[in-house]
Design an enzyme around this catalytic site. Structure first.
Site, PDB file in Angstrom:
ATOM      1  N   ASP A 196      20.107 -27.113   1.701  1.00 50.17           N
ATOM      2  CA  ASP A 196      19.242 -25.987   2.081  1.00 50.17           C
ATOM      3  C   ASP A 196      17.863 -26.513   2.464  1.00 50.17           C
ATOM      4  O   ASP A 196      17.445 -27.595   2.040  1.00 50.17           O
ATOM      5  CB  ASP A 196      19.144 -24.936   0.961  1.00 50.17           C
ATOM      6  CG  ASP A 196      18.532 -25.464  -0.325  1.00 50.17           C
ATOM      7  OD1 ASP A 196      18.775 -26.646  -0.660  1.00 50.17           O
ATOM      8  OD2 ASP A 196      17.804 -24.707  -0.992  1.00 50.17           O
TER       9      ASP A 196
ATOM     10  N   GLU B 129      18.195 -25.587  -3.777  1.00 55.87           N
ATOM     11  CA  GLU B 129      17.170 -26.422  -4.390  1.00 55.87           C
ATOM     12  C   GLU B 129      15.799 -25.888  -4.036  1.00 55.87           C
ATOM     13  O   GLU B 129      14.893 -25.857  -4.857  1.00 55.87           O
ATOM     14  CB  GLU B 129      17.299 -27.880  -3.915  1.00 55.87           C
ATOM     15  CG  GLU B 129      16.609 -28.901  -4.825  1.00 55.87           C
ATOM     16  CD  GLU B 129      15.133 -29.112  -4.504  1.00 55.87           C
ATOM     17  OE1 GLU B 129      14.415 -29.661  -5.347  1.00 55.87           O
ATOM     18  OE2 GLU B 129      14.696 -28.719  -3.409  1.00 55.87           O
TER      19      GLU B 129
HETATM   20 ZN   LIG Z   1      14.112 -31.575  -1.291  1.00 57.60          ZN
END
Ligand SMILES: [Zn+2]
Length: 403
Positions: free
Chosen positions: A77, A142
Site C-alpha cells: 500500500d 502499513e
Molecule cells: Zn513504508
C-alpha cells in the site's frame, strides 16, 4: 503473462502501475502473486476485518524448504498522491527520466519489494532454491491504521504453525546514499491526553473560580522538564512533544472550566510502556500539589490522563548473525558497513520482533510520501545485489549455526 523477475526495474514498473493507495489492493498483490507463483511459492491472500476500519487484503507467500526460514516483510500500500497536478510525471506511470523512476511507492516501499523479488530470482537462477524456507509477508495496511495488516498476518501465519529464524524488512532506511544505514531497532511511541478540570467563573472574581490553564502550564512544565533521559548506547534521548492544546472558553471575561493537552513521547530502552506511564503519573501528581501558579488556591489540581490505545513498544535486535550478515552484504556491494541505527518513526518491525529477530534495510528515503517520489535506477540494481548477497550469506550463516 510471465514477467522477467530478475529485473528490478521491470518488477517495480509493474508494481507502481497498480494504484494501491491504502486500503485498495489496486492489483499490486495480484501482480506479486503472478511473479512468485512461477518460482514455486504457495500463496495465500487473507483478508482481515475489524470494526470501523476498512477490510484489507494481505499476502503470505512461502517457498518451503528444509532448513532455516528467512522472511522478507513489506507493504504494497502507498500513501495518497496529494496534489496530482503537482507531479512532473503521473504518480502511477513509473516513468523513467534522467536515471530516476518516478511514482508513488517508488521508495516506500514497492522498490524494496521489487529488489527482493529480483534478488531471489537471480539467486535461484544461479544456485537453485535456498537451503531452507523463504517467505514474503506483505501487507496492504502499513500506511493506514495498521490494524488489519502485519499484526494479524503474523498471528494468522503463526497459528498455522509457521516459524521464522530471521526477517528483513525492506523499508527505505538510507538517508542519502545506498549503504548509509540499517535499522536494528525502533523507539517506542506512547501518546496520551491530559485533562484538567477547573471551575468556570468571572475573570474579575478569580477566587470564586479555578482556572485550569494555570495548572495546565505547571503540569506541562513538569512533563517537559527535566528530560526523561540522555539517550542510551543504541538510542537517541527520549523526547516528548505536546501537539494539541484545547481550552474550552467562551468569552474574554469568563474563566474556562476545562483545559487539555495531547502529547506523544518517542522513548528509548531506558523505559518500557509501564515504567514510562508511571514516571509521567509521578511527575503530574507532584506538579498537581505545587501551587506555584495558583497562590489563591489550597486544593490540588484535579486532572485525569487518558492513554491512547496500542502504544508501540521499544525494541532492539540482538541477533548479531543477522546484523553482521546484512552489514557485510552491504559492505561487499557498496564498500561501506552501514551505521546501525534506531532513529525514525515506528514500522511494522514492531510487530515482527515478537516472532523473530528483524532488521531493516532498503532504498534511500528522501522522497517518501512526497510529490515526485522517485528512485534512482542505479539504486535498484545496488539494492538487488545487496539482497542477493544477503540471501546467500544468511542461509550459509543460519545453516552453520543450526548444525
Ligand atoms: Zn513504508
Amino acid at each position: 503473462m510471465t514477467q522477467n523477475t530478475t529485473d528490478p526495474i521491470a518488477v517495480l514498473r509493474t508494481l507502481i502501475q497498480c494504484p494501491s493507495v491504502t486500503p485498495d489492493e489496486g492489483g499490486a498483490l495480484s501482480a506479486l502473486t503472478d511473479m512468485l507463483s512461477p518460482m514455486g511459492f504457495s500463496i495465500e491472500r487473507p483478508v482481515f476485518s475489524d470494526e470501523d476500519t476498512p477490510d484489507i487484503e494481505n499476502l503470505y507467500a512461502l517457498l518451503s524448504g528444509n532448513g532455516p526460514h528467512l522472511m522478507f516483510a513489506g507493504h504494497t500500500d502507498v500513501v495518497p498522491v496529494g496534489d496530482e497536478a503537482a507531479w512532473t510525471n503521473p504518480p502511477f506511470s513509473a516513468a523513467i527520466k534522467d536515471g530516476m523512476m518516478y511514482g508513488r511507492g517508488a521508495v516506500d516501499m514497492k522498490g524494496g519489494i521489487a529488489c527482493f523479488v529480483a534478488a531471489l530470482a537471480r539467486y535461484v537462477e544461479k544456485h537453485g532454491n535456498p537451503s531452507g524456507s523463504i517467505s514474503f509477508l506483505i501487507t496492504g495496511d502499513e500506511e493506514g491504521p495498521a490494524i488489519n495488516g502485519s499484526k494479524k498476518l503474523l498471528e494468522w501465519a503463526a497459528a498455522k504453525g509457521e516459524t521464522w529464524d530471521g526477517c528483513i524488512l525492506g523499508e527505505p532506511t538510507n538517508p542519502d546514499t545506498m549503504g548509509d544505514m540499517m535499522k536494528i531497532g525502533r523507539r517506542g511511541s506512547l501518546s496520551g491526553t491530559l485533562r484538567i478540570n477547573g471551575t468556570q467563573g468571572h475573570t474579575a472574581y478569580p477566587h470564586l473560580a479555578d482556572n485550569p490553564t494555570r495548572s495546565l502550564v505547571s503540569l506541562l512544565d513538569a512533563l517537559l522538564y527535566p528530560a526523561f533521559d540522555e539517550g542510551t548506547e543504541n538510542f537517541q534521548p527520549s523526547n516528548i512533544e505536546v501537539n494539541m492544546l484545547d481550552v474550552v472558553g467562551g468569552a474574554i471575561n469568563v474563566i474556562p472550566a476545562k483545559a487539555s493537552a495531547v502529547f506523544n513521547i518517542r522513548f528509548n530502552d531506558t523505559w518500557n510502556v509501564d515504567t514510562l506511564k508511571a514516571e509521567i503519573e509521578r511527575r503530574l501528581n507532584a506538579a498537581a500539589k505545587d501551587r506555584k501558579l495558583r497562590p489563591t488556591k489550597n486544593n490540588d489540581t484535579v486532572f485525569d490522563i487518558e492513554w491512547r490505545e496500542q502504544p508501540s513498544h521499544v525494541f532492539l535486535t540482538r541477533d548479531d548473525a543477522l546484523i553482521d550478515t546484512l552489514g557485510k552484504s552491504v559492505e561487499k556491494i557498496t564498500g561501506r558497513f552501514p551505521e546501525q541505527s534506531t532513529t525514525g518513526g515506528t514500522s511494522d518491525a514492531r510487530f515482527i520482533k515478537d516472532y523473530c529477530p528483524v532488521i531493516e534495510f532498503g532504498l534511500v528515503g528522501q522522497t517518501m510520501h512526497k510529490v515526485d517520489e522517485c528512485v534512482a535506477v542505479d539504486d535498484l540494481e545496488t539494492l538487488t545485489r545487496i539482497y542477493e548477497q544477503f540471501i546467500g550469506d544468511w542461509f550459509l550463516a543460519a545453516t552453520s549455526k543450526a548444525t
